[in-house]
Motif scaffolding. Sequence first.
Motif, short mmCIF file in Angstrom:
data_model
loop_
_atom_site.label_atom_id
_atom_site.label_comp_id
_atom_site.label_asym_id
_atom_site.label_seq_id
_atom_site.Cartn_x
_atom_site.Cartn_y
_atom_site.Cartn_z
N THR A 1 0.83 -1.13 0.00
CA THR A 1 -0.20 -0.05 -0.02
C THR A 1 1.04 1.36 -0.02
O THR A 1 2.12 1.27 0.60
N ILE A 2 0.38 2.29 -0.56
CA ILE A 2 1.15 3.46 -0.55
C ILE A 2 0.17 4.55 0.15
O ILE A 2 -0.84 4.49 -0.20
N ALA A 3 0.73 5.38 1.11
CA ALA A 3 0.20 6.24 2.01
C ALA A 3 0.57 7.67 1.41
O ALA A 3 1.74 7.75 1.41
N VAL A 4 -0.33 8.55 1.60
CA VAL A 4 -0.14 9.79 1.18
C VAL A 4 -0.95 10.86 2.26
O VAL A 4 -1.64 10.25 3.02
N ALA A 5 -0.58 12.23 2.49
CA ALA A 5 -1.29 12.94 3.33
C ALA A 5 -1.45 14.32 2.76
O ALA A 5 -1.50 15.27 3.08
N CYS A 6 -1.70 14.17 1.36
CA CYS A 6 -2.27 15.25 0.53
C CYS A 6 -2.95 14.83 -0.52
O CYS A 6 -2.78 13.97 -1.42
N PRO A 7 -4.09 15.58 -0.96
CA PRO A 7 -5.14 15.34 -2.03
C PRO A 7 -4.47 15.39 -3.26
O PRO A 7 -4.87 14.69 -4.13
N PHE A 8 -3.53 16.31 -3.44
CA PHE A 8 -2.84 16.48 -4.78
C PHE A 8 -1.96 15.54 -5.13
O PHE A 8 -1.81 14.77 -6.05
N CYS A 9 -1.35 14.70 -3.98
CA CYS A 9 -0.43 13.76 -4.22
C CYS A 9 -1.16 12.57 -4.35
O CYS A 9 -0.66 11.45 -5.18
N MET A 10 -2.33 12.49 -3.66
CA MET A 10 -3.37 11.47 -4.02
C MET A 10 -3.57 11.34 -5.54
O MET A 10 -3.44 10.13 -6.14
N THR A 11 -4.02 12.31 -6.00
CA THR A 11 -4.24 12.08 -7.46
C THR A 11 -2.85 11.72 -8.32
O THR A 11 -3.01 11.01 -9.32
N MET A 12 -1.94 12.39 -8.11
CA MET A 12 -0.93 12.21 -8.88
C MET A 12 -0.13 10.82 -8.80
O MET A 12 0.07 10.04 -9.73
N ILE A 13 0.01 10.32 -7.55
CA ILE A 13 0.33 9.06 -7.05
C ILE A 13 -0.49 7.73 -7.71
O ILE A 13 -0.04 7.10 -8.22
N SER A 14 -1.75 8.12 -7.72
CA SER A 14 -2.87 7.22 -8.01
C SER A 14 -2.67 7.02 -9.54
O SER A 14 -2.92 5.90 -10.29
N ASP A 15 -2.56 8.08 -10.26
CA ASP A 15 -2.52 8.30 -11.79
C ASP A 15 -1.19 7.49 -12.03
O ASP A 15 -1.15 6.69 -13.12
N GLY A 16 -0.11 7.67 -11.32
CA GLY A 16 1.11 6.99 -11.57
C GLY A 16 1.01 5.36 -11.53
O GLY A 16 1.71 4.71 -12.39
N VAL A 17 0.50 4.99 -10.48
CA VAL A 17 -0.03 3.61 -10.26
C VAL A 17 -0.83 3.05 -11.54
O VAL A 17 -0.47 2.00 -11.93
N LYS A 18 -1.54 3.80 -11.53
CA LYS A 18 -2.48 3.26 -12.90
C LYS A 18 -1.61 3.09 -14.16
O LYS A 18 -1.94 2.23 -14.98
N ALA A 19 -1.16 4.32 -14.53
CA ALA A 19 -0.02 4.16 -15.78
C ALA A 19 0.80 2.95 -16.10
O ALA A 19 1.07 2.50 -16.60
N SER A 20 1.22 2.67 -14.44
CA SER A 20 2.42 1.57 -14.45
C SER A 20 1.68 0.18 -14.63
O SER A 20 2.45 -0.92 -14.64
N GLY A 21 0.45 -0.01 -14.50
CA GLY A 21 -0.41 -1.29 -14.71
C GLY A 21 -0.26 -1.85 -13.32
O GLY A 21 -0.67 -3.09 -13.15
N SER A 22 0.10 -1.14 -12.05
CA SER A 22 -0.13 -2.12 -10.76
C SER A 22 -1.21 -1.76 -10.25
O SER A 22 -2.34 -0.86 -10.44
N GLU A 23 -1.69 -2.61 -9.40
CA GLU A 23 -2.99 -2.61 -8.47
C GLU A 23 -2.72 -2.01 -7.00
O GLU A 23 -3.78 -2.18 -6.27
N VAL A 24 -1.50 -1.82 -6.67
CA VAL A 24 -1.21 -1.46 -5.21
C VAL A 24 -2.24 -0.13 -4.86
O VAL A 24 -2.03 0.82 -5.58
N PRO A 25 -3.13 -0.32 -3.83
CA PRO A 25 -3.64 0.79 -3.27
C PRO A 25 -2.89 2.05 -2.81
O PRO A 25 -2.09 2.14 -2.29
N VAL A 26 -3.57 3.33 -3.29
CA VAL A 26 -3.09 4.47 -2.63
C VAL A 26 -3.98 5.09 -1.66
O VAL A 26 -5.27 5.33 -1.97
N LEU A 27 -3.69 5.30 -0.45
CA LEU A 27 -4.62 5.74 0.61
C LEU A 27 -3.98 6.92 1.21
O LEU A 27 -2.91 7.10 1.59
N ASP A 28 -4.97 7.88 1.82
CA ASP A 28 -4.37 8.76 2.61
C ASP A 28 -4.46 8.22 4.25
O ASP A 28 -5.22 7.39 4.33
N VAL A 29 -3.64 9.03 4.96
CA VAL A 29 -3.34 8.39 6.24
C VAL A 29 -4.42 8.40 7.31
O VAL A 29 -5.13 7.61 7.87
#
Length: 699
Positions: free
Chosen positions: A653-681
């Motif tokens: 799991t990838i954790a963030v503490a910013c809604p902007f980071c949430m969008t950017m990292i989630s998009d990066g995960v999708k683009a990589s083909g990974s299914e690792v979830p991204v969650l805010d703390v």
Amino acid sequence: MTAGSAVFLFVLVLATGFFSLNVQRLVSYLRLGYGENRTDHPLTRLKNVLVIGIAQKKIFRDPVAGPMHALIFWGFMVLTAGTIEIVIAGVFPRFSFAVLLPDALYRAYSLSQDVFALLVIGAVGFALYRRLFLHPKRLEGDNLEHTDALIILSMIMGLMVTLLLFTSLLLVVQPDAFGAEKAVSRPLAGIFGTFLSPAAANGGYHVFWWMHALLILVFLNYLPYSKHLHVVSSLINVYFSNTSGPGQKGVMRNMDLEADVETFGAADVEQLSWKNLLDGYSCTECGRCTAACPANITGKPLSPRKIVVNTRQRLMEKAPLVTGDRMEFLRPALLHGEGGDAGATTVTEVMEHRLLDTYITEDELWACTSCRACVTECPVSIDQLDVINQMRRNLVLTESRFPEELQPVFESLERNGSPWAFQAADRAAWADGMHIPTMAELAERGERPDILFWVGCMGSFDDRAKKITVAFARILQACDIKFAILGQEEHCHGDPARRMGNEYLYQILAKDTIETLDRYAVTTIVTHCPHCFHQLGNEFPQFGGNYEVIHHSTYIERLLQEERVPLRTAEGQRLTVAYHDSCYLGRYNDVYDAPRETLKRALPVITLVEPPRARDRGLCCGAGGGRMWMEERTGKRINAERTEELLATGAETIAVACPFCMTMISDGVKASGSEVPVLDVSEVVANALMPSSTSASRA
């Protein structure tokens, strides 16, 4: 006075006079910049000089080059005392510190000269080896810069070698010259004494003494013509810098929009402050800033080092004409650097040039994510970001030049109070059914909340970010925190507009927000957006808005410490989590531990793993500085670079503490083909709430 002393005195007067003239000239050039008070908080500034300047704290961020540079710097500090003794002895041959210092202290001082000379020789030798054979990428500049570095290093090496040689030869003639055994000179003296007569040793002593003394004066007068002017200016620059305090880090300078000026922001050097220009003198061109820049790392045109060097280039091109400096042959030739056109040969050409466009392009300025990595890395406390922000203001407010994607953002901020074209009536739609009161509703009942939950535009309108908003609200309800929101009365505080250069729009939004907050006598604000956290807490005081602003990760950690959060018992296998540091939470506000501690306390079965770049070295997600609304058309996407690092940790799991980071990292995960979830703390904590408290919060 001997003939030799008279000759040396003549040379000394000429050399120091020439150096003084150049110092005076450089100071006069700084006066092109506008005035700015940098004398507040003298104790904090002195502390910065001691910690950053003398102790070389930032230098040691590089484990290889750091000790090397620190040894050279400390060596110069120690050897400066010996240099003073040598210069005075050149005029008064019988002078020695031995007549001023106790014998034991003089012996220690004398020994220190040899020891540090040897250490500096080793450090300079390694520096030459790196330059000539290893070729670190961040040191790769133009040929002139490379040559300049080799000249300086060679002169330093020459100073150390001649120092050891003349002291060794003196010991052949006068074995008790320094009153003690010396670490290096004494063995050398023994070697020289085996094949040199006292007369030859005495002659060699005078030759190498003169070589050393003249090299000192040549080195001193070469500095104003070299990037190594920082030898003189760096400690001064650290004292006057605000990058490590005093004041809040990363706070953009306020701008008087009612001033009678033709230009807003900066298009040329005279529209920058004297401190911005001093930064140019102090730049070591080490490249640490550029090596840490996410835009540069991913192939964008921005180089923070180039921004500073170009500022210095333009100052050296224009200042002599503006100040009436007619002695062109004395003008410090600090024109080498990366890019820019420093080839003007006529007054007309010089005056037609300007910092913007001639030296620094629009594309460079708009590539910046405002992450402060460059400022954090700079060993001499240069503020590259301040120049970028001021030039962006000029592009937007004076010349109306900005990426086409920003036009609808500015229009939406002005019309809808949000960077996106959403209606204010929908701002609190995320709270439907949660029974969360607004400030207006509480005011009607004569009640006041413990905290105002500032939701922000992302948390109000972005579908993914709204889940963070709901999660944090559930935690507050589960802990029986009395809180309220502004609802439709909340609108963007203007931070995106300010970072994108539209200071006029920012101040309208900021002042209106402050008026709303003050109307409800708000004292404490909690928000899950680091950009809102920084703006409301650190930049609103410029306009009289003073509030206690807390990031939700810090607030949740406090609740967990107080055991107020009803958590279910952790079960199952350990979960591996990689946490991504938000730039506006970390480098802007030094909040690194709270999100991590929140994760650990919420789920004891969590194992935190760190990517290679973490905490104050963390890599930006790519959304800051208005880049959230701009396309990346050059190089690799920054969020893709960062996401690859996070996924490479093997985290589940990838954790963030910013809604902007949430969008950017989630998009990066999708683009990589990974299914690792991204969650805010906050989502991690909300998911760990006891079922009973979860049901109650939804009721």
